[in-house]
Write a protein that holds these residues in place. Sequence first.
Motif, PDB file in Angstrom:
ATOM      1  N   TRP A  11      -0.962  -8.995  -6.304  1.00  0.00           N
ATOM      2  CA  TRP A  11       0.286  -8.461  -6.858  1.00  0.00           C
ATOM      3  C   TRP A  11      -0.018  -7.867  -8.221  1.00  0.00           C
ATOM      4  O   TRP A  11      -0.500  -8.552  -9.117  1.00  0.00           O
ATOM      5  CB  TRP A  11       1.339  -9.548  -7.001  1.00  0.00           C
ATOM      6  N   LYS A  12       0.216  -6.557  -8.351  1.00  0.00           N
ATOM      7  CA  LYS A  12      -0.020  -5.878  -9.622  1.00  0.00           C
ATOM      8  C   LYS A  12       1.179  -6.114 -10.530  1.00  0.00           C
ATOM      9  O   LYS A  12       2.229  -5.493 -10.385  1.00  0.00           O
ATOM     10  CB  LYS A  12      -0.259  -4.385  -9.410  1.00  0.00           C
ATOM     11  N   GLY A  13       1.007  -7.044 -11.472  1.00  0.00           N
ATOM     12  CA  GLY A  13       2.101  -7.396 -12.363  1.00  0.00           C
ATOM     13  C   GLY A  13       2.178  -6.541 -13.604  1.00  0.00           C
ATOM     14  O   GLY A  13       3.189  -6.547 -14.305  1.00  0.00           O
TER      15      GLY A  13
ATOM     16  N   SER B 162       4.773   0.113   2.597  1.00  0.00           N
ATOM     17  CA  SER B 162       6.049   0.092   1.886  1.00  0.00           C
ATOM     18  C   SER B 162       6.093  -1.045   0.875  1.00  0.00           C
ATOM     19  O   SER B 162       6.572  -0.871  -0.252  1.00  0.00           O
ATOM     20  CB  SER B 162       7.200  -0.053   2.889  1.00  0.00           C
ATOM     21  N   LEU B 163       5.590  -2.222   1.261  1.00  0.00           N
ATOM     22  CA  LEU B 163       5.567  -3.370   0.352  1.00  0.00           C
ATOM     23  C   LEU B 163       4.719  -3.080  -0.875  1.00  0.00           C
ATOM     24  O   LEU B 163       5.092  -3.417  -2.008  1.00  0.00           O
ATOM     25  CB  LEU B 163       5.022  -4.589   1.089  1.00  0.00           C
ATOM     26  N   ASN B 164       3.594  -2.414  -0.688  1.00  0.00           N
ATOM     27  CA  ASN B 164       2.722  -2.077  -1.813  1.00  0.00           C
ATOM     28  C   ASN B 164       3.366  -1.027  -2.711  1.00  0.00           C
ATOM     29  O   ASN B 164       3.290  -1.113  -3.942  1.00  0.00           O
ATOM     30  CB  ASN B 164       1.385  -1.571  -1.286  1.00  0.00           C
ATOM     31  N   ARG B 165       4.031  -0.058  -2.100  1.00  0.00           N
ATOM     32  CA  ARG B 165       4.655   1.014  -2.878  1.00  0.00           C
ATOM     33  C   ARG B 165       5.826   0.495  -3.692  1.00  0.00           C
ATOM     34  O   ARG B 165       6.016   0.875  -4.854  1.00  0.00           O
ATOM     35  CB  ARG B 165       5.098   2.139  -1.939  1.00  0.00           C
ATOM     36  N   GLU B 166       6.638  -0.398  -3.109  1.00  0.00           N
ATOM     37  CA  GLU B 166       7.854  -0.856  -3.769  1.00  0.00           C
ATOM     38  C   GLU B 166       7.638  -2.083  -4.651  1.00  0.00           C
ATOM     39  O   GLU B 166       8.294  -2.214  -5.691  1.00  0.00           O
ATOM     40  CB  GLU B 166       8.918  -1.163  -2.708  1.00  0.00           C
ATOM     41  N   SER B 167       6.754  -2.996  -4.240  1.00  0.00           N
ATOM     42  CA  SER B 167       6.593  -4.255  -4.972  1.00  0.00           C
ATOM     43  C   SER B 167       5.199  -4.475  -5.524  1.00  0.00           C
ATOM     44  O   SER B 167       4.945  -5.518  -6.137  1.00  0.00           O
ATOM     45  CB  SER B 167       6.962  -5.435  -4.051  1.00  0.00           C
TER      46      SER B 167
END
Length: 300
Positions: free
Chosen positions: A127-129, A84-89
């Motif tokens: 973190w994909k910015g 969920s963290l990867n999908r949302e953030s």
Amino acid sequence: MSYSTALFLSVRCSGLSADTATPSSTVEPANVETYQSGYGDSVEFGGPSAVSQELDTLNENRDSLYQLDPLQRGFDPWFKWKESLNRESKIKLGVNALMLYQHSSADASADNQRNSAGGIYRFQGSWKGYSSPSGNDGKLEWRLEARSDIGGDPSPQQFGAQYAAALNTGFPYGDNFDTDLAVLNWTQLLNNGRAGVVAGRLAFDAYLDAFAFQSPYRGFLNRSFIFNPTLATTGAGALGAVVKGFVTDQVWLGAQIYDGNASNGTFDLDTFRDYEWLKAIEIGWTPDISLRATDRIQLT
């Protein structure tokens, strides 16, 4: 004559199976049945010891030697939260602990030591910015790392050097590595994912002559499999920059520069001010981009 035995234990709570030295332009959707947190099958830059590569590779589902279903199910909320963290953030996280125990049948030193144990502990993430439909993604990567012996001297690094100095079967497991922000860098893919640049505090072994079997997470330990013995090295975390890219479908070029005096377990600018650099250029050929990790000719 003496022999040594080793017990290698890896505990992973993280989660491209291809160990590459350069990025790929081929992207497949992540298979949630293959990856515990949906990681993987993404365009990555760097070899198997790079942060993003480790996050994806260690997140793969694997068959357990012992079926401990209740224990495995107990981690399901952790993996679902990470997904969920990867999908949302666009954040990937991993917590890893590796422990090594070694025993020898005979003494090789004056202190009569026959046993040694040590550990490698990592909290790492990305973190994909910035993302692009063409695959030109940009991400921030980090790795907080500590290494130590377990139960007192000697560490496996010291122990292995007594029995096999050149190969040193316990090489990564040293006691001279304090808690350190070993990796903190920005990675930017270019040219539809066929090239990339990374700058900041780098793990040099992730880019300098990186090859498919180069990782302390492998069960077979050998110093020559972790680092190419013909190349100069620097600390595990060094300020530097790397640029690599395919100029044709089969040929790539690359250039790298690192702080030549960087020290393991130390994050400061003192050695950077000495202006002594480890520099490298490379040219490589592979019959196909998808085979660059294992089938290639490279001059560095």
